[in-house]
Enzyme design. Structure first.
Site, PDB file in Angstrom:
ATOM      1  N   LYS A 198       0.812  -1.224   0.000  1.00 25.44           N
ATOM      2  CA  LYS A 198       0.000   0.000   0.000  1.00 25.44           C
ATOM      3  C   LYS A 198       0.842   1.270   0.000  1.00 25.44           C
ATOM      4  O   LYS A 198       0.390   2.318  -0.427  1.00 25.44           O
ATOM      5  CB  LYS A 198      -0.955   0.010   1.186  1.00 25.44           C
ATOM      6  CG  LYS A 198      -0.350   0.372   2.518  1.00 25.44           C
ATOM      7  CD  LYS A 198      -1.396   0.525   3.597  1.00 25.44           C
ATOM      8  CE  LYS A 198      -0.762   0.889   4.920  1.00 25.44           C
ATOM      9  NZ  LYS A 198      -0.069   2.173   4.886  1.00 25.44           N
ATOM     10  N   THR A 199       2.079   1.171   0.472  1.00 29.04           N
ATOM     11  CA  THR A 199       2.941   2.350   0.531  1.00 29.04           C
ATOM     12  C   THR A 199       3.128   2.963  -0.859  1.00 29.04           C
ATOM     13  O   THR A 199       3.285   4.170  -0.999  1.00 29.04           O
ATOM     14  CB  THR A 199       4.316   1.970   1.115  1.00 29.04           C
ATOM     15  OG1 THR A 199       4.109   1.209   2.303  1.00 29.04           O
ATOM     16  CG2 THR A 199       5.138   3.193   1.458  1.00 29.04           C
ATOM     17  N   ARG A 240       3.761  -9.409  10.688  1.00 31.55           N
ATOM     18  CA  ARG A 240       5.112  -8.847  10.575  1.00 31.55           C
ATOM     19  C   ARG A 240       6.091  -9.902  10.091  1.00 31.55           C
ATOM     20  O   ARG A 240       7.181  -9.575   9.636  1.00 31.55           O
ATOM     21  CB  ARG A 240       5.617  -8.307  11.933  1.00 31.55           C
ATOM     22  CG  ARG A 240       4.826  -7.184  12.576  1.00 31.55           C
ATOM     23  CD  ARG A 240       4.517  -6.037  11.651  1.00 31.55           C
ATOM     24  NE  ARG A 240       3.199  -6.198  11.048  1.00 31.55           N
ATOM     25  CZ  ARG A 240       2.753  -5.517  10.005  1.00 31.55           C
ATOM     26  NH1 ARG A 240       3.544  -4.646   9.414  1.00 31.55           N
ATOM     27  NH2 ARG A 240       1.542  -5.711   9.526  1.00 31.55           N
ATOM     28  N   ASP A 261      -3.256   8.865   3.419  1.00 32.15           N
ATOM     29  CA  ASP A 261      -2.638   7.588   3.798  1.00 32.15           C
ATOM     30  C   ASP A 261      -3.068   7.201   5.210  1.00 32.15           C
ATOM     31  O   ASP A 261      -3.464   8.052   6.009  1.00 32.15           O
ATOM     32  CB  ASP A 261      -1.121   7.735   3.726  1.00 32.15           C
ATOM     33  CG  ASP A 261      -0.404   6.392   3.773  1.00 32.15           C
ATOM     34  OD1 ASP A 261      -1.043   5.358   3.530  1.00 32.15           O
ATOM     35  OD2 ASP A 261       0.819   6.387   4.055  1.00 32.15           O
ATOM     36  N   GLU A 262      -2.979   5.906   5.525  1.00 30.27           N
ATOM     37  CA  GLU A 262      -3.289   5.381   6.870  1.00 30.27           C
ATOM     38  C   GLU A 262      -4.659   5.882   7.347  1.00 30.27           C
ATOM     39  O   GLU A 262      -4.820   6.342   8.481  1.00 30.27           O
ATOM     40  CB  GLU A 262      -2.191   5.796   7.878  1.00 30.27           C
ATOM     41  CG  GLU A 262      -0.798   5.307   7.530  1.00 30.27           C
ATOM     42  CD  GLU A 262      -0.591   3.820   7.753  1.00 30.27           C
ATOM     43  OE1 GLU A 262      -1.574   3.115   8.086  1.00 30.27           O
ATOM     44  OE2 GLU A 262       0.542   3.340   7.576  1.00 30.27           O
ATOM     45  N   GLN A 275      -5.939  -3.145  10.518  1.00 30.21           N
ATOM     46  CA  GLN A 275      -4.757  -2.651  11.219  1.00 30.21           C
ATOM     47  C   GLN A 275      -5.054  -1.363  11.980  1.00 30.21           C
ATOM     48  O   GLN A 275      -4.146  -0.582  12.267  1.00 30.21           O
ATOM     49  CB  GLN A 275      -3.604  -2.438  10.231  1.00 30.21           C
ATOM     50  CG  GLN A 275      -3.133  -3.742   9.587  1.00 30.21           C
ATOM     51  CD  GLN A 275      -1.884  -3.561   8.750  1.00 30.21           C
ATOM     52  OE1 GLN A 275      -0.784  -3.306   9.259  1.00 30.21           O
ATOM     53  NE2 GLN A 275      -2.031  -3.690   7.448  1.00 30.21           N
TER      54      GLN A 275
END
Length: 705
Positions: A10-11, A580, A197-198, A228
């Site tokens: 997604k970054t 992770r 973002d986020e 998340q």
């Protein structure tokens, strides 16, 4: 809306979209606004976009929410009655001002902590609730009611000072865009393409800001992952992402479901855990990566056994399979859990670093407490004495202390001897003399207590008599909650020391702690093993991940088990931890655990029961291993039925650990420990509002949920 699953890349979404808009669609960079949460993320985004553009003549506006708002307010805040050279108050400025406001509002600072009042006011602002939206009459009692009383006074005083606090940057910008049609039109027309973002971490005020900016062109692109969303405690509102399509009816939903990070096995486990949540957007993560090794589930005897097993595995994978310690990570729910692991890592000379925090014996509350002990044992220790003489604040300021130090230097005596003489001298004020005398009396009382030898009782005396415990309990902040957990863990450290060195005294314990906090350089050619909380690990990835303490009461945390929204966030937190890991994943818990100064028999985490048995390789500690195996454990075949420890213990009592209850006074809670039986049965219940209480079941009139 781009719903981007863990490890789905997604970054790149926002930066690629910006480059596409400029290069392929001919959009002017001046018409693009991209917003994220941290200065680091904004800086990285700017650098990426710059690299992607061939000849960047100008750049889009890429910033954090707060930086964007600050720039807007510097130009236009005068329409709200402030001048454009307004000050932005930091935390200390806010604290000074809130204390003044509490006096004006006749709110007792002794009864209601200024920091707690500030935290509640910050919560109001996160939800875009102005003073008129939260009348004190809407709360029946407590800190929130007092915060509502102080809130209008605080805002009035900020304006008199031509100042805003950090939260006001957002709130005031939203007010500006709501109340000033000309300014609102200017920015809504300018920004034809807005990217966020986020998005799962936005609060209600940020949501209002985005809606106002996008109201004309409606070219809004948000990227996030509801699975998340783990920052509810600091204002994040998951409803923003869950209700996005309802609030913006023409939304196109794009799901990024291919995971590029983890093995199929790890992904299968993580997906199974998070799918249990009710409040989420459905998505199915998949990967073309290899199936990978089974997830190891280790059921330890206690927290020390858990740490030993972890370290042996880490050493094995470092030596035999070539994994650097940099490629590994140890994750836990609370900072206090790091202590036992740190001690075992040091014992085996494994270099490590606590990320997002300090090593256990370097944390302020631990150093302060140990400094008190050092002064009791050795009053000549002026460094420790100066550290704690006014912590908690007792009115012995720097000026007074400097006078005492000069006096001591003239007479050639220690600082402690000088403090003892102050009440008989005439060069200090009566008030200062009295406060110093009280401090000296307190320390001498503690010295009498330590004569009996090392014990947790003496630690209790230090924390209570000095007022240190009361200081932390007064400010009900997330930070102080963590500090209290660390102090409780210090009890466990003292108990463990007494068990392992029965002839040792408190001086020996302090020597051990000093050596533990010594920063001797270890061999770091093998890498440095990172330790961190599950909240800290978000956005990171590692080849090997250990998640310790997977027990009801730790993960999920006991404070969440009586609240559905908090419990679902704990499940998301677990999902973040699991995802992770790239190649290897070890999850562990213990049959019994000494933590926070007490021993608990927590049940295995409910989240473990969600993981398909065929992806788990279950191991447990055994007194006498029946088959040879590295790490001294007996391995269960991955296709064997789940052992007994995977299932809740059979308990005839309705008050087994993990049971949810309702108390007529304290409200909803969860049983975290029990003792006795029948008419003498007592339970320790963690209540969401009232904290931990020990209750006699026969008298408590609780209802089992």
């Amino acid at each position: 809306m781009v719903v981007a699953g863990a490890g789905s890349g997604k970054t790149r979404v926002i930066t690629s979209r910006i480059a596409y808009l400029i290069q392929e669609c001919g959009v002017s960079p001046a018409h693009i606004l991209a917003i994220t949460f941290t200065n680091k993320a904004a800086s990285e985004m700017r650098e990426r976009v710059h690299r992607m553009l061939d000849h960047p003549e100008s750049s889009p506006w890429i910033s954090t929410f707060h930086s964007f708002c600050l720039r807007v307010l510097r130009r236009h805040i005068d329409s709200l009655g402030f001048s454009t050279d307004f000050a932005v108050f930091d935390g200390q400025d806010q604290l000074t001002l809130i204390k003044q406001c509490m006096k004006q509002a006749k709110v007792n600072e002794e009864a209601f902590s200024p920091k707690t009042i500030l935290n509640h006011i910050s919560g109001f602002k996160n939800d875009f609730q102005l003073p008129q939206d939260v009348p004190a009459s809407s709360f029946s009692y407590g800190n929130k009611m007092k915060a509502a009383e102080v809130y209008p006074v605080y805002q009035s005083e900020l304006k008199k000072n031509n100042a805003l606090d950090f939260d006001d940057l957002l709130v005031t910008t939203v007010r500006l865009l709501k109340e000033n049609a000309e300014v609102s039109q200017q920015y809504a027309e300018r920004f034809r393409y807005i990217l966020v973002d986020e998005f799962q971490d936005t609060n209600r005020t940020q949501y209002h800001l985005i809606r106002l900016l996008s109201r004309i062109h409606s070219n809004l692109c948000v990227v996030g992952d509801d699975d998340q969303s783990i920052y509810r405690w600091r204002g994040a509102n998951i409803e923003n992402i869950l209700n996005f399509e309802k609030d913006f009816p023409d939304t196109t939903l794009i799901k990024l479901e291919e995971n590029y990070r983890s093995t199929q096995t790890i992904l299968k486990a993580a997906e199974a855990v998070v799918k249990e949540n009710v409040h989420r957007k459905g998505k199915n993560l998949w990967t073309q990566n290899e199936s990978g090794a089974p997830i190891t589930y280790y059921r330890a005897e206690d927290e020390t056994d858990e740490a030993v097993s972890l370290c042996e595995r880490a050493l094995h994978w470092n030596r035999e399979e070539g994994y650097s310690f940099n490629d590994m990570a140890i994750l836990y729910r609370t900072n206090a859990q790091s202590r036992v692991v740190e001690e075992e890592l040091r014992r085996r000379n494994i270099p490590y670093k606590v990320i997002g925090g300090l090593k256990f014996y370097e944390r302020k509350e631990i150093k302060d407490t140990l400094a008190y002990m050092r002064v009791v044992l050795n009053p000549a220790d002026s460094v420790s004495l100066q550290r704690i003489i006014n912590v908690p604040a007792r009115g012995i300021g720097k000026t007074t202390l400097e006078k005492v130090k000069v006096h001591c230097a003239d007479l050639g005596i220690s600082l402690w001897e000088g403090l003892k003489r102050v009440p008989g001298e005439n060069w200090t004020t009566t008030a200062a003399s009295k406060k110093i005398a009280q401090f000296v009396t307190m320390m001498e009382t503690l010295k009498d207590k330590i004569q009996e030898g090392p014990s947790v009782e003496f630690l209790s005396e230090v924390l209570e008599k000095t007022g240190y415990l009361a200081m932390l309990q007064k400010d009900k902040t997330v930070e102080n909650k963590s500090r209290l957990e660390n102090l409780k863990e210090l009890y466990s450290a003292v108990e463990q020391f007494i068990e392992t060195d029965q002839n040792g005294d408190f001086k020996d314990f302090l020597d051990t702690a000093t050596l533990a906090s010594d920063s001797d350089k270890l061999d770091d050619s093998r890498g440095v093993l990172p330790l961190m909380t599950l909240h800290t690990c978000k956005g990171l990835e590692f080849q090997v991940v250990f998640i310790i303490g997977m027990e009801n009461g730790l993960l999920p945390h006991s404070s969440s088990m009586a609240d559905q929204a908090e419990f679902e966030e704990e499940r998301r937190l677990c999902y973040v931890g699991l995802t992770r890991a790239k190649k290897k994943l070890v999850v562990s818990n213990a049959r019994r655990r000494r933590i926070y100064g007490s021993t608990y028999n927590y049940q295995p985490s409910e989240f473990l029961l969600s993981i398909p048995p065929n992806v788990l390789e279950k191991e447990m500690s055994v007194s006498t291993p029946t088959v040879p195996s590295y790490a001294g454990v007996h391995t269960q075949p991955s296709n064997s039925p789940a052992p007994a420890f995977m299932k809740p213990k059979q308990d005839d009592s309705p008050y087994s650990i993990g049971t949810k209850v309702v108390h007529p006074k304290f409200g909803k809670g969860v049983v975290v420990n029990k003792e006795g039986e029948d008419d003498d049965l007592k339970v320790v219940v963690f209540f969401q509002m009232a904290g931990k209480k020990k209750l006699a079941v026969k008298l408590a009139k609780m209802i089992v949920l």
